[in-house]
Design a protein around this motif. Structure first.
Motif, PDB file in Angstrom:
ATOM      1  N   GLU A 155       0.841  -1.185   0.000  1.00  0.00           N
ATOM      2  CA  GLU A 155       0.000   0.000   0.000  1.00  0.00           C
ATOM      3  C   GLU A 155       0.885   1.246   0.000  1.00  0.00           C
ATOM      4  N   PRO A 156       0.379   2.353  -0.495  1.00  0.00           N
ATOM      5  CA  PRO A 156       1.139   3.603  -0.380  1.00  0.00           C
ATOM      6  C   PRO A 156       1.218   4.034   1.079  1.00  0.00           C
ATOM      7  N   PHE A 157       2.258   4.779   1.403  1.00  0.00           N
ATOM      8  CA  PHE A 157       2.399   5.301   2.762  1.00  0.00           C
ATOM      9  C   PHE A 157       3.154   6.625   2.709  1.00  0.00           C
ATOM     10  N   GLU A 158       2.999   7.393   3.795  1.00  0.00           N
ATOM     11  CA  GLU A 158       3.642   8.697   3.867  1.00  0.00           C
ATOM     12  C   GLU A 158       4.983   8.592   4.581  1.00  0.00           C
ATOM     13  N   VAL A 159       5.932   9.389   4.124  1.00  0.00           N
ATOM     14  CA  VAL A 159       7.231   9.511   4.787  1.00  0.00           C
ATOM     15  C   VAL A 159       7.490  10.986   5.036  1.00  0.00           C
ATOM     16  N   GLU A 160       7.700  11.311   6.295  1.00  0.00           N
ATOM     17  CA  GLU A 160       8.083  12.681   6.648  1.00  0.00           C
ATOM     18  C   GLU A 160       9.596  12.738   6.787  1.00  0.00           C
ATOM     19  N   LEU A 161      10.212  13.666   6.072  1.00  0.00           N
ATOM     20  CA  LEU A 161      11.648  13.905   6.198  1.00  0.00           C
ATOM     21  C   LEU A 161      11.817  15.053   7.180  1.00  0.00           C
ATOM     22  N   ARG A 162      12.090  14.705   8.429  1.00  0.00           N
ATOM     23  CA  ARG A 162      12.014  15.692   9.510  1.00  0.00           C
ATOM     24  C   ARG A 162      12.963  16.870   9.274  1.00  0.00           C
ATOM     25  N   SER A 163      14.216  16.587   8.875  1.00  0.00           N
ATOM     26  CA  SER A 163      15.182  17.679   8.712  1.00  0.00           C
ATOM     27  C   SER A 163      14.868  18.547   7.514  1.00  0.00           C
ATOM     28  N   SER A 164      14.312  17.927   6.476  1.00  0.00           N
ATOM     29  CA  SER A 164      14.023  18.670   5.251  1.00  0.00           C
ATOM     30  C   SER A 164      12.672  19.362   5.307  1.00  0.00           C
ATOM     31  N   GLY A 165      11.805  18.945   6.247  1.00  0.00           N
ATOM     32  CA  GLY A 165      10.481  19.533   6.329  1.00  0.00           C
ATOM     33  C   GLY A 165       9.580  19.129   5.180  1.00  0.00           C
ATOM     34  N   VAL A 166       9.851  17.966   4.605  1.00  0.00           N
ATOM     35  CA  VAL A 166       9.090  17.506   3.442  1.00  0.00           C
ATOM     36  C   VAL A 166       8.334  16.239   3.816  1.00  0.00           C
ATOM     37  N   THR A 167       7.098  16.134   3.374  1.00  0.00           N
ATOM     38  CA  THR A 167       6.336  14.894   3.505  1.00  0.00           C
ATOM     39  C   THR A 167       5.989  14.404   2.109  1.00  0.00           C
ATOM     40  N   LEU A 168       6.253  13.157   1.849  1.00  0.00           N
ATOM     41  CA  LEU A 168       6.031  12.592   0.524  1.00  0.00           C
ATOM     42  C   LEU A 168       5.288  11.270   0.640  1.00  0.00           C
ATOM     43  N   THR A 169       4.777  10.813  -0.491  1.00  0.00           N
ATOM     44  CA  THR A 169       4.057   9.544  -0.524  1.00  0.00           C
ATOM     45  C   THR A 169       4.862   8.520  -1.330  1.00  0.00           C
ATOM     46  N   VAL A 170       5.068   7.358  -0.726  1.00  0.00           N
ATOM     47  CA  VAL A 170       5.765   6.272  -1.398  1.00  0.00           C
ATOM     48  C   VAL A 170       4.720   5.329  -1.981  1.00  0.00           C
ATOM     49  N   GLN A 171       4.764   5.152  -3.274  1.00  0.00           N
ATOM     50  CA  GLN A 171       3.766   4.333  -3.953  1.00  0.00           C
ATOM     51  C   GLN A 171       4.153   2.848  -3.951  1.00  0.00           C
ATOM     52  N   PRO A 172       3.205   1.954  -4.149  1.00  0.00           N
ATOM     53  CA  PRO A 172       3.549   0.531  -4.324  1.00  0.00           C
ATOM     54  C   PRO A 172       4.514   0.374  -5.498  1.00  0.00           C
ATOM     55  N   GLY A 173       5.537  -0.436  -5.324  1.00  0.00           N
ATOM     56  CA  GLY A 173       6.525  -0.625  -6.381  1.00  0.00           C
ATOM     57  C   GLY A 173       7.604   0.432  -6.398  1.00  0.00           C
ATOM     58  N   GLN A 174       7.472   1.429  -5.536  1.00  0.00           N
ATOM     59  CA  GLN A 174       8.483   2.485  -5.440  1.00  0.00           C
ATOM     60  C   GLN A 174       9.214   2.339  -4.118  1.00  0.00           C
ATOM     61  N   SER A 175      10.530   2.466  -4.123  1.00  0.00           N
ATOM     62  CA  SER A 175      11.270   2.388  -2.867  1.00  0.00           C
ATOM     63  C   SER A 175      11.258   3.742  -2.169  1.00  0.00           C
ATOM     64  N   VAL A 176      11.449   3.715  -0.860  1.00  0.00           N
ATOM     65  CA  VAL A 176      11.582   4.969  -0.114  1.00  0.00           C
ATOM     66  C   VAL A 176      12.759   5.763  -0.664  1.00  0.00           C
ATOM     67  N   LEU A 177      13.823   5.041  -1.006  1.00  0.00           N
ATOM     68  CA  LEU A 177      15.005   5.712  -1.552  1.00  0.00           C
ATOM     69  C   LEU A 177      14.657   6.519  -2.790  1.00  0.00           C
ATOM     70  N   ARG A 178      13.950   5.907  -3.715  1.00  0.00           N
ATOM     71  CA  ARG A 178      13.605   6.617  -4.947  1.00  0.00           C
ATOM     72  C   ARG A 178      12.703   7.812  -4.667  1.00  0.00           C
ATOM     73  N   ALA A 179      11.773   7.647  -3.744  1.00  0.00           N
ATOM     74  CA  ALA A 179      10.882   8.757  -3.409  1.00  0.00           C
ATOM     75  C   ALA A 179      11.656   9.897  -2.767  1.00  0.00           C
ATOM     76  N   VAL A 180      12.608   9.547  -1.897  1.00  0.00           N
ATOM     77  CA  VAL A 180      13.412  10.572  -1.231  1.00  0.00           C
ATOM     78  C   VAL A 180      14.286  11.300  -2.248  1.00  0.00           C
ATOM     79  N   GLU A 181      14.891  10.541  -3.150  1.00  0.00           N
ATOM     80  CA  GLU A 181      15.731  11.167  -4.179  1.00  0.00           C
ATOM     81  C   GLU A 181      14.899  12.104  -5.061  1.00  0.00           C
ATOM     82  N   ALA A 182      13.682  11.666  -5.382  1.00  0.00           N
ATOM     83  CA  ALA A 182      12.814  12.503  -6.218  1.00  0.00           C
ATOM     84  C   ALA A 182      12.444  13.803  -5.516  1.00  0.00           C
TER      85      ALA A 182
END
Length: 344
Positions: free
Chosen positions: A257-284
């Protein structure tokens, strides 16, 4: 370092090289260019490389089990264990097995790197440290001998009781046999074409609270050693894998399932999709993060987790580290709940 001293270093038994270097070694991880001082054949399809820093400043100190990243001109990154004398900091030794059926990194190095070549490297990092024990049982398969070489030297120097069971397809394919000869009967060499499969039961024996087992090699060997050590005290077995363990490293599991990742130091919240790694979402999202294997085995992308439940899918962290829930390998692992907070 002159060519004559390089030859002398290559010929030294592990653990006997001089530690004298001047000036003092770097204190932080190295990320820069090295020159290939020498290239030598360690076995059929295996070449050893001595690497010296481009600027001449000694490399950081390292401990047995450490590895470095080699950053290829293609941008691909491969990990290789440091397998020379740990006391030497003006150059590092790695060994590369040419894998025709691999992802191309080792084949590129084997086919293209020569004496005088320049490479970019990063490190060292150590996900496979040698812990103190009264007795060690080492098990190596093929190129898996490389991280164990400096471990053996340290165990021998410390006066520990130890033995090595070393297997390979044939003697010709087994690297560094001449260096191991000096250890005498503590080293048991068992090429498969002469002896068949390794006698793990005979080598490992009965569980012992004073013995640590260190194993590196093909997945089949590690799986077999894990099975033999299933009844040993927790923490007795330490392994390093070349590839993800069976059932691990899946970034596209049915039902994800998709889930949210908060990057505390960057102040960014993003959504990681199925089939997508957290790494790729963070890099994006533009957040800086180091990565390498993207299989959950090298530890380059290990990230502190400030909140949330982790679905660990790596092949590196120990059971205790997973249970602590404060770190994850974002190249493969995901959230078990709907949200993670990372220290990025």
């Amino acid at each position: 370092m002159t060519s004559s001293s390089t030859a002398a270093l290559d010929a030294l038994p592990l653990g006997t090289a001089a530690a004298a270097t001047s000036p003092a070694p770097r204190e932080t991880e190295y990320d820069g260019t090295v020159t290939v001082l020498s290239r030598r054949t360690a076995a059929d399809g295996v070449t050893s490389l001595l690497l010296a820093p481009h600027d001449g400043v000694p490399l950081p100190r390292w401990q047995p089990g450490a590895h470095i990243d080699v950053v290829l001109p293609t941008g691909a990154v491969r990990q290789y264990s440091l397998c020379g004398p740990a006391a030497v900091t003006d150059c590092w030794r790695i060994a590369v097995l040419r894998e025709p059926d691999g992802r191309g990194g080792s084949q590129w190095i084997y086919d293209n790197v020569r004496e005088g070549s320049e490479l970019r490297i990063r490190g060292p990092r150590n996900n496979f440290p040698l812990r103190q024990a009264r007795r060690y049982l080492f098990v190596a398969g093929g190129i898996g001998i490389t991280p164990l070489l400096p471990m053996i030297a340290e165990a021998a120097a410390a006066g520990a009781d130890w033995s090595l069971l070393y297997g390979g397809r044939s003697r010709a394919s087994m690297a560094f046999l001449s260096e191991l000869e000096g250890y005498g009967e503590r080293v048991i060499v068992r090429p498969q074409d002469e002896y068949g499969l390794l006698d793990l039961a005979g080598h490992l024996g009965e569980p012992s609270p004073t013995t640590l087992v260190y194993c590196c090699g093909p997945a089949g060997l590690i799986d077999a050693v894990e099975a033999h050590c299933a009844t040993w005290p927790a923490g007795s077995l330490n392994v390093e894998r070349f590839a993800a363990a069976p059932g691990q490293h899946s970034g596209d599991v049915e039902g994800d399932e998709p889930f949210e990742v908060e990057l505390r130091s960057s102040g960014v919240t993003l959504t990681v999709q199925p089939g997508q790694s957290v790494l790729r979402a963070v890099e994006a999202a533009g957040a800086p993060v180091m990565s390498s294997c993207e299989e959950g085995i090298c530890g380059s992308c290990e990230t502190a987790v400030l909140a949330g439940e982790i679905d660990h899918r790596d092949s590196l962290l120990t059971d205790d580290e997973r249970a602590a829930g404060d770190t994850m390998l974002i190249c493969v692992s995901r959230a078990r709940g709907g949200r993670l907070v990372l220290d990025l």
